[in-house]
Design an enzyme around this catalytic site. Structure first.
Site, PDB file in Angstrom:
ATOM      1  N   GLY A 132       3.923  -0.438  -1.516  1.00 49.15           N
ATOM      2  CA  GLY A 132       5.442   0.199  -1.642  1.00 49.15           C
ATOM      3  C   GLY A 132       5.476   1.864  -1.165  1.00 49.15           C
ATOM      4  O   GLY A 132       6.068   2.302  -0.722  1.00 49.15           O
TER       5      GLY A 132
ATOM      6  N   GLU B 251       9.229  -6.659  -8.643  1.00 46.64           N
ATOM      7  CA  GLU B 251      10.466  -6.729  -8.028  1.00 46.64           C
ATOM      8  C   GLU B 251      11.997  -7.829  -8.043  1.00 46.64           C
ATOM      9  O   GLU B 251      12.850  -7.451  -7.817  1.00 46.64           O
ATOM     10  CB  GLU B 251      10.441  -7.049  -6.384  1.00 46.64           C
TER      11      GLU B 251
ATOM     12  N   GLU C 242      -0.441  -4.487 -10.744  1.00 47.62           N
ATOM     13  CA  GLU C 242       0.421  -4.049  -9.721  1.00 47.62           C
ATOM     14  C   GLU C 242       1.038  -2.118 -10.595  1.00 47.62           C
ATOM     15  O   GLU C 242       2.120  -2.776 -10.488  1.00 47.62           O
ATOM     16  CB  GLU C 242       1.333  -4.998  -9.225  1.00 47.62           C
TER      17      GLU C 242
ATOM     18  N   SER D 144       0.052  -0.676  -2.757  1.00 42.41           N
ATOM     19  CA  SER D 144      -0.401   0.168  -1.256  1.00 42.41           C
ATOM     20  C   SER D 144      -2.017   0.106  -0.960  1.00 42.41           C
ATOM     21  O   SER D 144      -2.440   1.093  -0.591  1.00 42.41           O
ATOM     22  CB  SER D 144      -0.055   1.582  -1.626  1.00 42.41           C
TER      23      SER D 144
ATOM     24  N   GLY E  74       0.748  -6.576  -0.166  1.00 38.43           N
ATOM     25  CA  GLY E  74       2.194  -6.207  -0.081  1.00 38.43           C
ATOM     26  C   GLY E  74       2.294  -5.909   1.661  1.00 38.43           C
ATOM     27  O   GLY E  74       1.587  -6.332   2.980  1.00 38.43           O
ATOM     28  N   GLY E  75       3.032  -5.063   2.415  1.00 39.80           N
ATOM     29  CA  GLY E  75       2.770  -4.103   3.651  1.00 39.80           C
ATOM     30  C   GLY E  75       1.893  -4.566   3.905  1.00 39.80           C
ATOM     31  O   GLY E  75       2.383  -4.826   5.815  1.00 39.80           O
TER      32      GLY E  75
ATOM     33  N   HIS F 182       6.573 -11.194 -10.373  1.00 40.07           N
ATOM     34  CA  HIS F 182       6.356  -9.531  -9.688  1.00 40.07           C
ATOM     35  C   HIS F 182       7.285  -8.273  -9.650  1.00 40.07           C
ATOM     36  O   HIS F 182       8.208  -9.229 -10.474  1.00 40.07           O
ATOM     37  CB  HIS F 182       6.467 -10.404  -8.076  1.00 40.07           C
TER      38      HIS F 182
ATOM     39  N   ASN G 264       1.359 -10.740   0.231  1.00 31.86           N
ATOM     40  CA  ASN G 264       2.422 -11.396  -0.115  1.00 31.86           C
ATOM     41  C   ASN G 264       3.674 -10.556   1.199  1.00 31.86           C
ATOM     42  O   ASN G 264       3.822  -9.401   0.938  1.00 31.86           O
ATOM     43  CB  ASN G 264       2.705 -10.175  -1.337  1.00 31.86           C
ATOM     44  N   TRP G 265       4.397 -11.347   1.684  1.00 32.43           N
ATOM     45  CA  TRP G 265       5.067 -11.038   2.846  1.00 32.43           C
ATOM     46  C   TRP G 265       6.228 -10.619   2.789  1.00 32.43           C
ATOM     47  O   TRP G 265       7.673  -9.843   2.741  1.00 32.43           O
ATOM     48  CB  TRP G 265       5.026 -12.165   4.209  1.00 32.43           C
ATOM     49  N   LYS G 266       6.838 -11.055   1.318  1.00 35.55           N
ATOM     50  CA  LYS G 266       8.264 -10.458   0.348  1.00 35.55           C
ATOM     51  C   LYS G 266       8.941 -10.835   1.590  1.00 35.55           C
ATOM     52  O   LYS G 266       8.915 -12.058   2.732  1.00 35.55           O
ATOM     53  CB  LYS G 266       7.774  -8.672   0.471  1.00 35.55           C
TER      54      LYS G 266
END
Ligand code: PEP
Length: 262
Positions: free
Chosen positions: A184, A108, A178, A224, A245-246, A106, A16-18
């Protein structure tokens, strides 16, 4: 109760590159990643890439022209096919682009953009209606965890997100657990804690739809995830992959995660 050890669920590792990587950077990522993860590495694992909307067409073109075996993903969508919804993205358009997986709910989107359980459920049903696979996200805040409300929150999100979805459709879906406090932040749930919640989610699906549906649905862990912790997470019987993600922004690191997460 389903017996997860007897189920044959292919792991799914999703990047997930956001809101990172423009379409030039996205193409560079895919080209570099393709050197690291080829057909052989994909024999026993599914990989999906979820770039921002502005990159999807570019990524799709590279995946098709280079015949790469990664699935194309989106990060969310609206539930209506078309209409006066400025700034929103139609699931019908994503289907036309060849999108396979769409993340929905998600944390976010829920926390920053006010997505409710009801909206998430509409999206889940719209994504399925357009022959794509939802990745339904759920997870608790730190406060909810510390006050013993994790299961209530997470299973409530699952029940609401799956309303009106058939057993067959649920069996083909993906759920991503999640914990919000792990996204993150560099803090990962212990593999035992992650397993416990993923098992509780599977038991909830079994209660709602029966054992064979629960044995089929894939449950990812997210929060993470990196090359240093994926092996232990994927070893857990109810964890069938990861939403990353990151660490998915770096092709070398994501390739390591894919190799260790099979
Ligand atoms: C995510 O984007 O869903 C996520 C889990 O992010 P990170 O891996 O950076 O915690």
């Amino acid at each position: 109760m389903p017996d997860p050890s007897t189920a044959s669920r292919r792991p799914l590792l999703s990047g997930n590159w956001k809101m990172h990587q423009n379409h030039f950077e996205a193409i560079q990522f895919v080209q570099k990643f393709a050197y690291l993860i080829g057909k052989d590495e994909l024999a026993d694992v599914d990989v999906s890439l979820h770039p921002p909307f502005t990159d999807i067409r570019s990524v799709q073109t590279v995946l098709e022209s280079d015949k790469l075996g990664y699935a194309l993903g989106a990060q969310h969508c609206h539930w209506e096919d078309k209409g006066a919804f400025t700034g929103e993205v139609s699931p019908a358009f994503l289907e036309k682009l060849g999108v396979d997986y769409v993340i929905c709910g998600h944390s976010e989107r829920r926390e920053l953009f006010g997505e409710t359980d009801e909206m998430v459920n509409r999206k889940v049903r719209a994504i399925i209606a357009h022959a794509m696979t939802p990745i339904l996200c759920c997870g608790e805040t730190l406060d909810e965890r510390e006050s013993g409300r994790t299961e209530g929150k997470v299973l409530g999100q699952i029940r609401a997100g799956l309303a009106g979805v058939t057993a067959e459709q649920v069996a083909a879906m993906v759920i991503a657990y999640e914990p919000i406090w792990a996204i993150g932040t560099g803090r990962t749930a212990t593999s035992a804690d992650a397993q416990e919640m993923c098992a509780a989610i599977r038991a909830c699906v079994a209660e709602l739809y029966g054992a064979s549906t629960a044995a089929g649905v894939r449950i990812q862990y997210g929060g993470s995830v990196k090359s240093g912790n994926i092996a232990e997470l994927i070893d857990q019987p109810d964890i069938d992959g990861a939403l990353v993600g990151g660490a998915s922004l770096d092709p070398d690191e994501f390739a390591k995660i894919v190799r260790l997460g099979r």
